[in-house]
Design a protein around this motif. Structure first.
Motif, PDB file in Angstrom:
ATOM      1  N   ALA A 172      44.449  73.799  66.291  1.00 43.55           N
ATOM      2  CA  ALA A 172      43.536  74.313  67.305  1.00 43.55           C
ATOM      3  C   ALA A 172      42.430  72.709  67.157  1.00 43.55           C
ATOM      4  CB  ALA A 172      42.862  75.323  67.146  1.00 43.55           C
ATOM      5  N   HIS A 173      42.048  72.288  65.999  1.00 47.12           N
ATOM      6  CA  HIS A 173      41.110  71.480  65.968  1.00 47.12           C
ATOM      7  C   HIS A 173      41.728  70.027  66.433  1.00 47.12           C
ATOM      8  CE1 HIS A 173      38.186  73.638  64.184  1.00 47.12           C
ATOM      9  NE2 HIS A 173      38.999  74.202  63.387  1.00 47.12           N
ATOM     10  N   ALA A 174      43.128  69.698  66.174  1.00 52.67           N
ATOM     11  CA  ALA A 174      43.865  68.607  66.730  1.00 52.67           C
ATOM     12  C   ALA A 174      43.716  68.501  68.339  1.00 52.67           C
ATOM     13  CB  ALA A 174      45.149  68.751  66.086  1.00 52.67           C
ATOM     14  N   ARG A 175      43.836  69.737  68.930  1.00 46.24           N
ATOM     15  CA  ARG A 175      43.875  69.788  70.506  1.00 46.24           C
ATOM     16  C   ARG A 175      42.312  69.457  70.784  1.00 46.24           C
ATOM     17  NH1 ARG A 175      46.765  74.614  69.333  1.00 46.24           N
ATOM     18  NH2 ARG A 175      45.190  75.989  70.284  1.00 46.24           N
ATOM     19  N   VAL A 176      41.374  69.935  70.047  1.00 45.09           N
ATOM     20  CA  VAL A 176      40.068  69.638  70.896  1.00 45.09           C
ATOM     21  C   VAL A 176      39.636  68.297  70.323  1.00 45.09           C
ATOM     22  CG1 VAL A 176      37.554  69.884  69.961  1.00 45.09           C
ATOM     23  CG2 VAL A 176      39.064  71.872  70.141  1.00 45.09           C
ATOM     24  N   ALA A 177      40.341  67.707  69.307  1.00 47.14           N
ATOM     25  CA  ALA A 177      40.041  66.096  68.953  1.00 47.14           C
ATOM     26  C   ALA A 177      40.796  65.519  70.121  1.00 47.14           C
ATOM     27  CB  ALA A 177      40.649  66.039  67.727  1.00 47.14           C
ATOM     28  N   GLY A 178      41.973  65.875  70.453  1.00 47.82           N
ATOM     29  CA  GLY A 178      42.464  64.968  71.706  1.00 47.82           C
ATOM     30  C   GLY A 178      41.958  65.087  72.884  1.00 47.82           C
ATOM     31  N   LEU A 179      41.375  66.221  73.262  1.00 46.58           N
ATOM     32  CA  LEU A 179      40.397  66.376  74.522  1.00 46.58           C
ATOM     33  C   LEU A 179      39.111  65.483  74.526  1.00 46.58           C
ATOM     34  CD1 LEU A 179      40.854  70.087  75.109  1.00 46.58           C
ATOM     35  CD2 LEU A 179      41.980  68.324  76.458  1.00 46.58           C
ATOM     36  N   LEU A 180      38.457  65.670  73.254  1.00 42.73           N
ATOM     37  CA  LEU A 180      37.298  64.720  73.055  1.00 42.73           C
ATOM     38  C   LEU A 180      37.539  63.232  73.246  1.00 42.73           C
ATOM     39  CD1 LEU A 180      35.746  66.737  70.146  1.00 42.73           C
ATOM     40  CD2 LEU A 180      34.829  66.515  72.536  1.00 42.73           C
ATOM     41  N   ALA A 181      38.865  62.923  72.417  1.00 48.66           N
ATOM     42  CA  ALA A 181      38.934  61.476  72.462  1.00 48.66           C
ATOM     43  C   ALA A 181      39.358  61.176  73.850  1.00 48.66           C
ATOM     44  CB  ALA A 181      40.327  61.394  71.450  1.00 48.66           C
TER      45      ALA A 181
END
Length: 779
Positions: free
Chosen positions: A483-492
């Protein structure tokens, strides 16, 4: 006077025979010596030069010569280090390490209590050595006799009357009274009985009294006379008792410097400080056990910022570096080393730390590597770009593929620190290759940190690779199971929106974001909505600046009729719904044409009743057509299906049969094609009935009492199809000539009909509906 002093200094500096050059003068006032900053000619290192002008101070020449002699022979860490002594006919020189008078700091009262205790401990230990080991008396202990070195350590000087008590003709007995400002600092017993009385008292008495005077000066700024001695103003309470015993009037009751040190070193004594313990433990750091080294580092971490920085730079730092590189100091010692190194100037850092750091990056110890990576932000500003790019980064790359996850993760984080010191070739080549590996790492935290790292270094990537790499990395990240990887992708994606083109935003990024809108995690859904809004706003903004069309304007000519607003639909509606109905009608016409291919092409000479039932009525914009024909003329009848091929024009027969599929495709796109040519074939077919084929049902009443306005007769079409299914088809070649247009059309090519019975094919009637010999054309 100042002008003359400067002129003399310049003249001395020009002496080619001297191994040093004189710099600025440092006035100390209460001394027979003049202090100058100097530079050694052989290695350009800094030094200090004490000069004595013989002609100006001829009466004190014995004091100067005694100082030169004692400086050569007296060696101790607490004594000024003498590099050279030179005697000429006019001047005496004592070349020492670079020092400054302690009086500067004393008069400004800039010494902290911790630093003052540390310095007094050094002076007391030095006096203990002079009195006990050297059996000598300094005789002039005061603030003007103490100097601070480049390392911040206190050094004892002023050896003008330093005398050994083993000598019968010691200079202190004869010349002790001509020392500058002697009246203020002389012990009371000497004031009364002269310097000879020191033979009858303890050897340490004179220097103990001088140590008491120094303590008062250090904590109060200056000493005006004997009436202030023994006062405890501003003196730390823990030192009161011992300090008073140093200043007592009875020389036999005075506490010796050695005993003063012992009392201070007792448990809970005034010399039990972190800085003093650090000084004592530093030299034996390489020999300490792990537990002792751990205790030493803890003491080092507890030191406050008001401690002398120069001491850490000059003394502590070299010892720590030795312990790290050769003594197995470990990560904790390295952390303390880099913490001190962060306070160095760029030149000092490059001279003392950079070579060691480069060597440490090649050390295989993982704990040491992680410590170096953690502390990179503290030292990266002082590291030259060439060193980072050519020496440090090649050593770092092994961390991207290390088997220990913590090393890989710290290496990814360290990229942010070194990215500005790397060349474009390294960034867009080696670095991206290694980040591609960590982006697929088995550890979800490393994948997440890689995404964050790429987002923060996006501006450092080359324009040719930036968009391609980032879109691939971020869109893959938002599909990550973590989940945190997906959030990081959206934030990036949100943070790097400016680096993508508008076409990439609309065609690649927005479709990739949309699935995240229905993510199972609310955190991701919320961030997906925020990121989506940013990209939609950008795409809309760009779309508003685009031209309405890129097609060239169409200019009607005389050969082309003026385009009418009417379309092959059931109304004049120009909206998308009208086009949808027209498109659906075209599909029905195509389906009808597949069953009866000969009826799909209308001839201008045919009567109106041959038009397919699925074709809509002409638009209301053609009044002539609507007046000429009644509505029921558009209904399909059974009579046109019974027509023989002889009744049709020769143009309606398509040979060879292989081209039927192409005609079907053309019929399917006919409506769109006809609309572009501004010709309505349906209107033309209704307006030009063929006189050769009269419609027997033209004057009859409509079969259905409801006028559908030209809509396709779906009910009739379905009924006809159902009736066709119930009839059992005849074998090929046995059908009647007028049974079906499709059968007649397939029977027209006689060579193919004759050749058919010769083939070994099953003539059993097939159950499939609509078997009209379509496949014979592909045999």
């Amino acid at each position: 006077m100042d002008f003359l002093k400067s002129a003399v200094a310049s003249a001395i500096a020009k002496g080619s025979s001297l191994p040093f050059s004189l710099g600025d003068r440092v006035d100390i006032g209460d001394s027979i010596w003049t202090l100058h900053n100097g530079t050694k000619r052989d290695d350009s290192s800094a030094c200090s030069v004490f000069t004595f002008d013989i002609a100006a101070n001829k009466s004190r020449l014995p004091l100067a010569k005694n100082a030169v002699r004692k400086s050569r022979t007296l060696r101790h860490p607490g004594v000024i280090k003498v590099l050279d002594t030179i005697e000429t006919e006019s001047t005496l020189y004592i070349v020492t390490e670079r020092v400054v008078p302690l009086s500067w700091q004393v008069k400004r009262r800039s010494l902290s209590e911790e630093t003052a205790k540390w310095g007094l401990y050094t002076v007391s230990s030095t006096l203990k050595f002079i009195n006990e080991d050297a059996s000598s008396v300094h005789g002039a202990v005061r603030a003007s006799s103490v100097y601070t070195s480049e390392s911040g350590e206190w050094k004892l000087g002023g050896f003008d009357i330093l005398s050994s008590m083993k000598e019968d003709d010691a200079i202190i007995y004869t010349y002790g009274s001509i020392v500058p400002d002697a009246a203020r600092y002389t012990p009371p017993e000497v004031v009364k009985g002269g310097w000879e009385v020191i033979k009858r008292h303890p050897l340490t008495a004179v220097d103990a009294y001088g140590l008491g005077v120094l303590i008062f000066e250090v904590f109060n700024g200056q000493f005006s006379g004997g009436d202030q001695i023994g006062k405890t103003t501003n003196v730390p309470p823990s030192m009161h008792q011992s300090y008073k015993r140093l200043c007592t009037a009875n020389p036999k009751l005075r506490l010796s410097p050695g005993h003063f040190v012992e009392q201070g070193k007792k448990h809970g004594g005034f010399f039990q400080t972190s800085l003093i313990r650090l000084t004592e433990d530093m030299e034996s750091l390489g020999l300490k056990t792990d537990a002792e080294r751990e205790e030493f580092i803890n003491e080092l971490d507890n030191l406050s910022d008001d401690f002398p920085e120069d001491f850490f730079k000059m003394k502590v730092l070299p010892e720590l570096l030795k312990s790290v590189e050769f003594g197995g100091g470990g990560p904790k010692v390295l952390s303390a080393t880099l913490k001190i190194g962060s306070k160095l100037s760029a030149d000092e850092f490059n001279a003392k730390l950079t070579p060691v750091i480069v060597r440490l990056f090649g050390n295989p110890d993982r704990a040491l590597r992680v410590c170096l990576l953690d502390n990179l932000p503290l030292m990266i500003d002082n590291l030259p770009q060439k060193v980072v790019n050519d020496k440090i980064f090649p050593q770092m790359t092994s961390g991207f593929t290390d088997v220990a996850p913590v090393v890989r993760e710290q290496t990814v984080k360290a990229v942010l620190s070194v990215i500005n010191k790397l060349s474009d070739r390294v960034v867009n080549g080696e670095l991206l290759k290694f980040l591609a590996r960590t982006a697929n790492d088995e550890q979800p935290g490393i994948r997440t940190n890689t995404t964050i790292c790429l987002g923060r270094i996006a501006k450092n990537l080359g324009q040719s690779t930036r968009s391609k790499v980032l879109i691939a990395a971020f869109t893959r990240s938002i599909r990550d199971p973590f989940a945190h990887a997906r959030v990081a992708g959206l934030l990036a994606l949100a943070a790097t929106i400016d680096v993508f083109t508008d076409e990439d935003c609309a065609g690649k990024i927005l479709p990739a974001i949309c699935p995240s809108l229905l993510d199972k995690e609310k955190l991701i859904r919320d961030q997906a909505n925020k990121t989506l809004d940013l990209y939609i706003q950008r795409v809309r903004k760009f779309g508003s600046t685009m031209a309405d069309t890129v097609l060239p304007p169409t200019v009607p000519t005389e050969a082309e009729p003026i385009k009418s607003d009417s379309r092959p639909s059931n109304s004049n509606d120009k909206s998308w719904a009208g086009w949808a109905i027209s498109s659906f009608t075209n599909k029905i016409a195509t389906a009808n044409g597949e069953i009866e291919p000969t009826a799909g092409v209308a001839s201008p000479t045919e009567p109106d009743h041959t038009r397919s039932a699925s074709v809509p009525r002409p638009a209301k914009s053609s009044p002539s057509t609507q007046l000429e024909l009644p509505k029921h003329a558009l209904r399909p009848t059974a009579q046109p299906l019974g027509r023989s091929m002889s009744d049709r024009p020769p143009q309606a027969v398509y040979e060879p049969p292989e081209e039927d599929e192409g005609d079907d495709v053309f019929d399917a796109w006919g409506a769109m094609d006809d609309d572009e040519k501004e010709v309505d074939p349906f209107t033309a077919a209704v307006a030009s009935p063929s006189p050769s084929s009269p419609d027997p049902s033209a004057n009859k009443s409509p079969a259905v009492p409801y006028d559908d306005g030209g809509e396709p007769d779906f009910a009739g079409w379905l009924a006809a199809k159902s009736q066709a299914k119930t009839k059992k088809p005849l074998p090929k070649g046995l059908g009647k000539a007028g049974a079906s247009n499709v059968t007649v059309a397939k029977a027209t090519p006689k060579p193919r009909v004759v050749a058919a019975p010769a083939k070994k094919i099953d003539t059993k009637p097939k159950d499939e509906d609509g078997d009209d010999g379509w496949g014979d054309a592909w045999d």
